[in-house]
Design a protein around this motif. Structure first.
Motif, short mmCIF file in Angstrom:
data_model
loop_
_atom_site.label_atom_id
_atom_site.label_comp_id
_atom_site.label_asym_id
_atom_site.label_seq_id
_atom_site.Cartn_x
_atom_site.Cartn_y
_atom_site.Cartn_z
N THR A 257 0.81 -1.14 0.02
CA THR A 257 -0.01 0.01 -0.08
C THR A 257 1.01 1.34 0.01
O THR A 257 2.08 1.24 0.06
CB THR A 257 -0.88 -0.05 1.36
OG1 THR A 257 -0.15 0.14 2.47
CG2 THR A 257 -1.71 -1.24 1.25
N ASN A 258 0.32 2.27 0.13
CA ASN A 258 0.94 3.60 0.12
C ASN A 258 1.87 3.73 1.45
O ASN A 258 2.72 4.56 1.29
CB ASN A 258 -0.01 4.88 -0.07
CG ASN A 258 -0.29 5.05 -1.64
OD1 ASN A 258 0.21 4.24 -2.43
ND2 ASN A 258 -1.66 5.68 -1.72
N ARG A 259 1.30 3.19 2.45
CA ARG A 259 1.86 3.17 3.82
C ARG A 259 3.07 2.00 4.07
O ARG A 259 3.14 1.92 5.08
CB ARG A 259 0.74 3.58 4.94
CG ARG A 259 0.28 4.79 4.62
CD ARG A 259 -0.83 4.67 5.66
NE ARG A 259 -2.07 4.67 5.36
CZ ARG A 259 -3.33 4.38 6.04
NH1 ARG A 259 -3.06 3.91 7.20
NH2 ARG A 259 -4.45 3.99 5.20
N GLN B 235 1.07 -4.45 4.19
CA GLN B 235 0.00 -4.75 4.91
C GLN B 235 -0.53 -6.31 4.80
O GLN B 235 -0.65 -6.53 3.56
CB GLN B 235 -1.13 -3.79 4.63
CG GLN B 235 -2.59 -3.98 5.63
CD GLN B 235 -3.55 -2.81 5.29
OE1 GLN B 235 -3.50 -2.13 4.41
NE2 GLN B 235 -4.50 -2.94 6.10
#
Length: 83
Positions: free
Chosen positions: A69-71, A74
């Motif tokens: 993901t962008n962060r 996950q």
């Protein structure tokens, strides 16, 4: 004919002659054009979902996996999909 009489007759005739000269606005108003026929949108009939009993549904296991993901990464846990 005297010049005064010619000018007077021209002054009387000129407004009448000007009204008979076709203008561009008249040409646009008088022009007939075919209007496009409205297109009918044919909609597909809605799909009817056939509900099967819970016992007859196939249980498919989707294993757990990491997803980027962008962060960061996950973890998505495993789950069952019923079809």
């Amino acid at each position: 004919m005297s010049i005064k009489r010619m000018l007077a007759s021209a002054a009387l005739i000129l407004p009448i002659v000007v009204t008979f000269i076709p203008s561009q606005a008249d040409a646009q108003v008088r022009r007939q054009f075919r209007r496009p026929v409205p297109v009918r949108v044919i909609k597909k009939p809605a799909r009817i979902r056939v509900y099967t009993p819970v016992q007859a549904r196939r249980r498919i296991l989707v294993p757990g996996r990491w997803v980027q993901t962008n962060r960061g990464r996950q973890w998505i846990p495993a789950r069952y999909i019923y079809r």
